[in-house]
Enzyme design. Sequence first.
Site, PDB file in Angstrom:
ATOM      1  N   ASP A  74      73.835  49.945 194.036  1.00  0.00           N
ATOM      2  CA  ASP A  74      74.508  50.010 195.581  1.00  0.00           C
ATOM      3  C   ASP A  74      75.972  49.330 195.636  1.00  0.00           C
ATOM      4  O   ASP A  74      76.145  48.614 194.828  1.00  0.00           O
ATOM      5  CB  ASP A  74      73.490  49.356 196.676  1.00  0.00           C
ATOM      6  CG  ASP A  74      72.201  49.980 196.569  1.00  0.00           C
ATOM      7  OD1 ASP A  74      72.044  51.131 196.212  1.00  0.00           O
ATOM      8  OD2 ASP A  74      71.170  49.507 196.988  1.00  0.00           O
ATOM      9  N   ASP A 103      77.177  47.172 197.288  1.00  0.00           N
ATOM     10  CA  ASP A 103      77.202  45.686 198.088  1.00  0.00           C
ATOM     11  C   ASP A 103      76.832  44.812 197.113  1.00  0.00           C
ATOM     12  O   ASP A 103      77.319  44.845 195.792  1.00  0.00           O
ATOM     13  CB  ASP A 103      75.789  45.887 199.091  1.00  0.00           C
ATOM     14  CG  ASP A 103      74.625  46.084 198.243  1.00  0.00           C
ATOM     15  OD1 ASP A 103      74.478  45.806 196.964  1.00  0.00           O
ATOM     16  OD2 ASP A 103      73.719  46.022 198.791  1.00  0.00           O
ATOM     17  N   GLU A 141      69.609  50.944 190.110  1.00  0.00           N
ATOM     18  CA  GLU A 141      69.244  49.593 191.013  1.00  0.00           C
ATOM     19  C   GLU A 141      68.057  50.095 191.879  1.00  0.00           C
ATOM     20  O   GLU A 141      68.179  50.872 192.650  1.00  0.00           O
ATOM     21  CB  GLU A 141      70.438  49.009 191.771  1.00  0.00           C
ATOM     22  CG  GLU A 141      70.004  48.078 192.655  1.00  0.00           C
ATOM     23  CD  GLU A 141      71.147  47.541 193.467  1.00  0.00           C
ATOM     24  OE1 GLU A 141      72.286  47.804 193.400  1.00  0.00           O
ATOM     25  OE2 GLU A 141      70.831  46.660 194.306  1.00  0.00           O
TER      26      GLU A 141
END
Length: 674
Positions: free
Chosen positions: A537, A539, A464
């Site tokens: 990540d 998140d 990412e």
Amino acid sequence: MASKKETKKNSYGADSIQVLEGLDPVRKRPGMYIGTTGLEGLHHLIWEIFDNSRDEAMGGFADDIEVVLLPGNRVRVVDNGRGIPVDIHPKTKVSTLETIMTTLHAGGKFGGDGYKFSGGLHGVGISVMNALSRRVRAEVHRDGAYHVQEYKEGGKPLAKVKKLGKSDKHGTIITFEADPLIFPEIEYNFKTIVDHLRQQAYLVRGMRITIIDARGYEGEIKDTEVFYLRDLPSIKQESIIAKVPSQTFYFDGGLKSLVAFENRHQKPLHKRVFHIEKEHKATSESGQQDVQVEVALQYVDDISSRIVAYANNIYNPEGGMHITGFKTALTRTINNFVKKANMKGIDGNFTGDDVLEGLTVVVSVKLQEIQFEGQTKSKLGSVEARAAVDTVFSEAFAEFLEENPADAKAIINKSMLAMRARKAAKAAKDSVLRKGALDGMTLPGKLADCQSKSASESELFIVEGDSAGGTAKTGRDRKTQAILPLRGKILNVERARLDRMLTSEQIKNVVVALGTAIGDTFDISKLRYHKIIIATDADVDGEHIQTLMLTLFYRYFRELIDGGFLYIAQPPLYKIKKGKKVEYIYTETEKAEYEKVNGPSEGGANIQRYKGLGEMNAEELWETTMDPEHRILKQVTVEDGREADKVFDMLMGTDVSGRKTFIQNHAKEATLDI
Ligand code: 1YM
């Protein structure tokens, strides 16, 4: 209610028993009658008695039902119907109540004419319940009196029916205790009961159902006590009701209310819920039967559809003839309407799929003679239902479209959108899937490939973000590890069709890098890496991308999942530095453990939290996430393809909360490969 009851004649006439048999067969093979002796079968006992009360309500003789879970594994079902007949039955010479409680009276109608569209075998289930119970008490208010009979040990009457007093009421009260010799576990589930009875409440308009969980009540509950029901001499236990869980259902709108309930988390595209309820008369020569048809529908802003089907109040998860009839009629009616209305730019050539997009519909039919396909009643087989639903629905729906131009417009627009999307998706898919479309493509410039040409030792990291991608390129083992960065939020997963996603440059890069091609030309032997590792990540965005990738692989590269080639990287959440010693922590549980053992930041330990891959330098990224000696990978598996497919569908829908929950729960599941 009272007036409704008076208009119907009391149709009981006790002379039409067809087959009579004792209850032994039920105790010998309970599975034949209730499916299992597990918890599902246990709950069946309640449904069997409840069905009697519901049939009484469907016939217009009752409008109030109460189901109570009592202490001591007892269950009580009460209705304010006519009361089960208690007079002596000419054939059995015992009361009709005792007859239907103690014999398997196969053959459907027993007693009078029954009701035109009853649940099927009238009152048959009640003997099954009796056979599988240790104790049963039947109370009947009828013919000016209050009658009681009790049964023990699988349906043996303790005595004849007794008249215990006068009563100007009418209704039936059945209390039973399931037999522990039959059921290894007796534990009723309040939610299961509430969910089942809620559905039933929608199916019989105007019927009130109250469910009370009095299992935990510590005071005294007498035998004859009714909690809530109107009409019966209820020793009103308002005080108890206030102290225990209870739920009441009453839907004046019938299926209309059910459609509204199904759409409660959706955005409706038009205001009015379409609704029709009508009896379809069979043509006399063909000798078919009359069919009662009820349909309610509303379109919402979603790409999937929700089709709920019932036949004689039995839920049919696999649909059947009624649904076939409905789908044909829906497509034809909308196309006819469009042609007739002469709408600009719309030709009225919608397919079945076009008009189903965003649809929530409930179809309920009632037949006198009902046939299901297979044992489970999950699919309706009666052919009469097809023509009946087609005729009743198309007539009423055409009228609805004409009379409600705003709703009609919204529905046509939705079908129009669906058709455009379908055509665009097909064109895009064709072009992507066209033989060789990806063959000639050179490897994407973004890809930092590995030196090895041996797939078995090669790994592809899909990373990412460009910045983390750059770090990974520096930190990797060039010989075996390739890096493909994906730019930030590559695509809005919400509502994007996979077909359309395939035309996105970023997704194309992934496909080309894999080397297998896609669709008809997919060839797993051309796979260029035997480990494909998604690194995002920790998140919400990262989870979003993981979901998108899982969806892509699941739909188009299933073999890569089945073959165990797909993984999710596990970057650490914390770095802990104590003097020269560095430790990485991968989960919150691990962190809590660390703190318990070492005390927070004790001895000058320095705890750093990683928010994303980009916060690590090349060396750290290698050490923690890429180095085969130390990294943690989670292998992606498809445990249950069907279940997964459902979840992916949900993810593509409009229900954002459901999608979020899924992402949070599942993206990191799967087995560990350390
Ligand atoms: C809590 C359970 O069983 N209610 C119930 C059952 C019957 C009737 C009314 C009824 C039916 C008829 C005439 C008829 C049943 N009766 C029979 C049979 N609640 C519960 N309420 N009068 C009353 O069908 O004509 C079977 S079920 F066969 F005895 F008539």
